[in-house]
Design an enzyme around this catalytic site. Structure first.
Site, mmCIF file in Angstrom:
data_model
loop_
_atom_site.group_PDB
_atom_site.id
_atom_site.type_symbol
_atom_site.label_atom_id
_atom_site.label_comp_id
_atom_site.label_asym_id
_atom_site.label_seq_id
_atom_site.Cartn_x
_atom_site.Cartn_y
_atom_site.Cartn_z
ATOM 1 N N ARG A 182 0.844 -1.211 0.000
ATOM 2 C CA ARG A 182 0.000 0.000 0.000
ATOM 3 C C ARG A 182 0.880 1.263 0.000
ATOM 4 O O ARG A 182 0.616 2.238 -0.662
ATOM 5 C CB ARG A 182 -0.908 0.051 1.239
ATOM 6 C CG ARG A 182 -1.669 -1.209 1.583
ATOM 7 C CD ARG A 182 -3.036 -1.204 0.943
ATOM 8 N NE ARG A 182 -3.008 -1.573 -0.444
ATOM 9 C CZ ARG A 182 -2.791 -2.831 -0.907
ATOM 10 N NH1 ARG A 182 -2.582 -3.822 -0.107
ATOM 11 N NH2 ARG A 182 -2.786 -3.071 -2.202
ATOM 12 N N GLN A 195 -10.726 8.577 7.363
ATOM 13 C CA GLN A 195 -10.504 7.163 7.696
ATOM 14 C C GLN A 195 -9.347 6.620 6.862
ATOM 15 O O GLN A 195 -8.920 5.485 7.039
ATOM 16 C CB GLN A 195 -11.767 6.355 7.380
ATOM 17 C CG GLN A 195 -12.957 6.768 8.216
ATOM 18 C CD GLN A 195 -14.249 6.189 7.656
ATOM 19 O OE1 GLN A 195 -14.603 5.055 7.942
ATOM 20 N NE2 GLN A 195 -14.946 6.960 6.846
ATOM 21 N N ASP A 254 -3.789 7.037 3.669
ATOM 22 C CA ASP A 254 -2.894 7.721 2.730
ATOM 23 C C ASP A 254 -2.643 9.151 3.215
ATOM 24 O O ASP A 254 -3.242 9.609 4.194
ATOM 25 C CB ASP A 254 -3.477 7.693 1.295
ATOM 26 C CG ASP A 254 -4.775 8.494 1.163
ATOM 27 O OD1 ASP A 254 -4.822 9.669 1.601
ATOM 28 O OD2 ASP A 254 -5.758 7.951 0.603
ATOM 29 N N HIS A 294 -7.685 6.091 11.344
ATOM 30 C CA HIS A 294 -7.210 4.702 11.219
ATOM 31 C C HIS A 294 -5.700 4.595 11.001
ATOM 32 O O HIS A 294 -5.227 3.573 10.529
ATOM 33 C CB HIS A 294 -7.973 3.997 10.082
ATOM 34 C CG HIS A 294 -9.434 3.854 10.370
ATOM 35 N ND1 HIS A 294 -10.384 3.622 9.400
ATOM 36 C CD2 HIS A 294 -10.122 3.918 11.546
ATOM 37 C CE1 HIS A 294 -11.585 3.551 9.970
ATOM 38 N NE2 HIS A 294 -11.451 3.732 11.264
ATOM 39 N N THR A 341 -17.401 7.521 1.791
ATOM 40 C CA THR A 341 -17.313 6.428 2.773
ATOM 41 C C THR A 341 -18.637 5.680 2.802
ATOM 42 O O THR A 341 -19.706 6.297 2.746
ATOM 43 C CB THR A 341 -16.957 6.929 4.199
ATOM 44 O OG1 THR A 341 -17.166 5.852 5.123
ATOM 45 C CG2 THR A 341 -17.763 8.134 4.640
ATOM 46 N N SER A 342 -18.549 4.344 2.902
ATOM 47 C CA SER A 342 -19.776 3.535 2.919
ATOM 48 C C SER A 342 -20.442 3.575 4.291
ATOM 49 O O SER A 342 -21.518 3.014 4.466
ATOM 50 C CB SER A 342 -19.449 2.092 2.542
ATOM 51 O OG SER A 342 -18.540 1.554 3.490
HETATM 52 P P1 OAD Z 1 -15.480 1.683 1.546
HETATM 53 O O1 OAD Z 1 -14.744 0.930 0.496
HETATM 54 O O2 OAD Z 1 -16.286 0.927 2.526
HETATM 55 O O3 OAD Z 1 -16.457 2.761 0.877
HETATM 56 C C1 OAD Z 1 -16.022 3.562 -0.185
HETATM 57 C C2 OAD Z 1 -17.110 4.548 -0.546
HETATM 58 O O4 OAD Z 1 -16.587 5.396 -1.550
HETATM 59 C C3 OAD Z 1 -18.382 3.908 -1.101
HETATM 60 O O5 OAD Z 1 -19.519 4.511 -0.504
HETATM 61 C C4 OAD Z 1 -18.315 4.245 -2.599
HETATM 62 O O6 OAD Z 1 -19.601 4.418 -3.196
HETATM 63 C C5 OAD Z 1 -17.559 5.560 -2.563
HETATM 64 N N1 OAD Z 1 -16.841 5.922 -3.810
HETATM 65 C C6 OAD Z 1 -16.301 5.129 -4.759
HETATM 66 N N2 OAD Z 1 -15.714 5.857 -5.718
HETATM 67 C C7 OAD Z 1 -15.856 7.172 -5.359
HETATM 68 C C8 OAD Z 1 -15.436 8.405 -5.916
HETATM 69 N N3 OAD Z 1 -14.749 8.478 -7.061
HETATM 70 N N4 OAD Z 1 -15.769 9.554 -5.268
HETATM 71 C C9 OAD Z 1 -16.480 9.512 -4.103
HETATM 72 N N5 OAD Z 1 -16.884 8.367 -3.535
HETATM 73 C C10 OAD Z 1 -16.576 7.206 -4.137
HETATM 74 O O7 OAD Z 1 -14.378 2.623 2.287
HETATM 75 P P2 OAD Z 1 -14.473 3.363 3.705
HETATM 76 O O8 OAD Z 1 -15.860 3.741 4.037
HETATM 77 O O9 OAD Z 1 -13.432 4.410 3.687
HETATM 78 O O10 OAD Z 1 -10.311 0.585 7.706
HETATM 79 O O11 OAD Z 1 -14.013 2.199 4.667
HETATM 80 C C11 OAD Z 1 -13.852 2.486 6.027
HETATM 81 C C12 OAD Z 1 -12.744 1.651 6.619
HETATM 82 O O12 OAD Z 1 -12.938 0.267 6.299
HETATM 83 C C13 OAD Z 1 -11.370 1.950 6.063
HETATM 84 O O13 OAD Z 1 -10.745 3.038 6.694
HETATM 85 C C14 OAD Z 1 -10.615 0.682 6.299
HETATM 86 C C15 OAD Z 1 -11.687 -0.290 5.865
HETATM 87 O O14 OAD Z 1 -11.609 -1.557 6.341
HETATM 88 C C16 OAD Z 1 -9.344 -0.231 8.123
HETATM 89 O O15 OAD Z 1 -8.666 -0.914 7.387
HETATM 90 C C17 OAD Z 1 -9.149 -0.217 9.611
#
Ligand code: OAD
Length: 229
Positions: free
Chosen positions: A56, A86, A89, A104, A171-172
């Site tokens: 990464r 979260q 990077d 995180h 974020t999802s």
């Molecule tokens: P997710 O992969 O769960 O969610 C990503 C979100 O970004 C989704 O809602 C997508 O629809 C959206 N998305 C995709 N492309 C996009 C774009 N070009 N512009 C805007 N949005 C877009 O990622 P996180 O919610 O960040 O933690 O996940 C939270 C945590 O789960 C992370 O920090 C990580 C992971 O496991 C750890 O590893 C501890």
């Protein structure tokens, strides 16, 4: 100056070329969370986990901030802006954002396995099993794994409690306690959500169903226009 808190997730870095976690083709389709993002996985196979984060970190060295990150920097001239991310990077910082809380952890830092406060910068270099911190303990990625405490959550919640505007980007909202921060935002504070997909949020929120690259600009333009009235 009025206060803006921006909660970001993997989606804001997607257009820079970093995979999200839960979208189709995302990281959690290629790896098991239990193997690479839990203390148990690390105890079972340190080399595998360390290498996952080496990969990464190497990838991070090859990508650049995108328009979504850059638009948030524009806001700083008009508002007191706090990013709560979260993401592990450093693209918010490289775009020029001043105040960034990493819930995180951070890829470009490592810490002693024994003392969580013994943190050092390693930039984009790899670490290996056998690399030791100053206290003689193994170095581990400075990442908050599932099941570990989130030391920055209290700071983040305090900022949310006093913000005038709240923006959620990419974020999802699957992972707590980060996803619960929105409940600290006062009812009277206006909220926006920028995401190309539907995200479950149970409060009044203006939805901009777009990618960060275009969607964040719309919120930022609106906020700047409001500040000039
Ligand atoms: P997710 O992969 O769960 O969610 C990503 C979100 O970004 C989704 O809602 C997508 O629809 C959206 N998305 C995709 N492309 C996009 C774009 N070009 N512009 C805007 N949005 C877009 O990622 P996180 O919610 O960040 O933690 O996940 C939270 C945590 O789960 C992370 O920090 C990580 C992971 O496991 C750890 O590893 C501890």
């Amino acid at each position: 100056m009025k206060k803006v808190v921006v909660l970001t997730g993997a989606g804001i870095s997607a257009e820079s070329g970093i995979s999200t976690f839960r979208d189709a083709g995302g990281l959690w389709e290629q790896y098991r969370v239990e193997d690479v993002a839990t203390p148990e996985g690390y105890l079972k196979d340190k080399a595998l986990v360390i290498d996952f984060y080496n990969q990464r970190r190497r990838q991070l060295a090859t990508v650049e901030p995108n328009e979504g990150h850059r638009q948030l920097v524009r806001l700083e001239k008009y508002y007191d802006v706090q990013i709560v991310t979260q993401n592990v990077d450093n693209l918010h910082e490289r775009a020029g954002s001043t105040n960034v809380i990493h819930l995180h952890g951070e890829l470009t830092k490592v810490r002693s396995e024994r003392n969580p406060r013994l943190i050092s910068d390693i930039g984009y270099k790899d670490i290996h099993v056998g690399d030791l911190a100053e206290d003689g303990a193994q170095l581990r990625p400075h990442i908050v794994w599932f099941g570990e405490a989130v030391p920055e959550i209290e700071n983040a919640a305090n900022l949310c409690e006093t913000c005038d505007y709240f923006i959620v980007v990419g974020t999802s909202m699957n992972v707590y306690p980060a996803a619960g921060l929105i409940h600290y935002v006062p009812r009277s504070s206006r909220c926006w959500l920028v995401d190309p997909n539907a995200v479950p949020i149970s409060r009044d929120i203006t939805i901009i169903k777009e990618k960060a690259g275009t969607g964040v600009k719309k919120v930022v333009d609106e906020l700047i226009a409001m500040s000039e009235k």
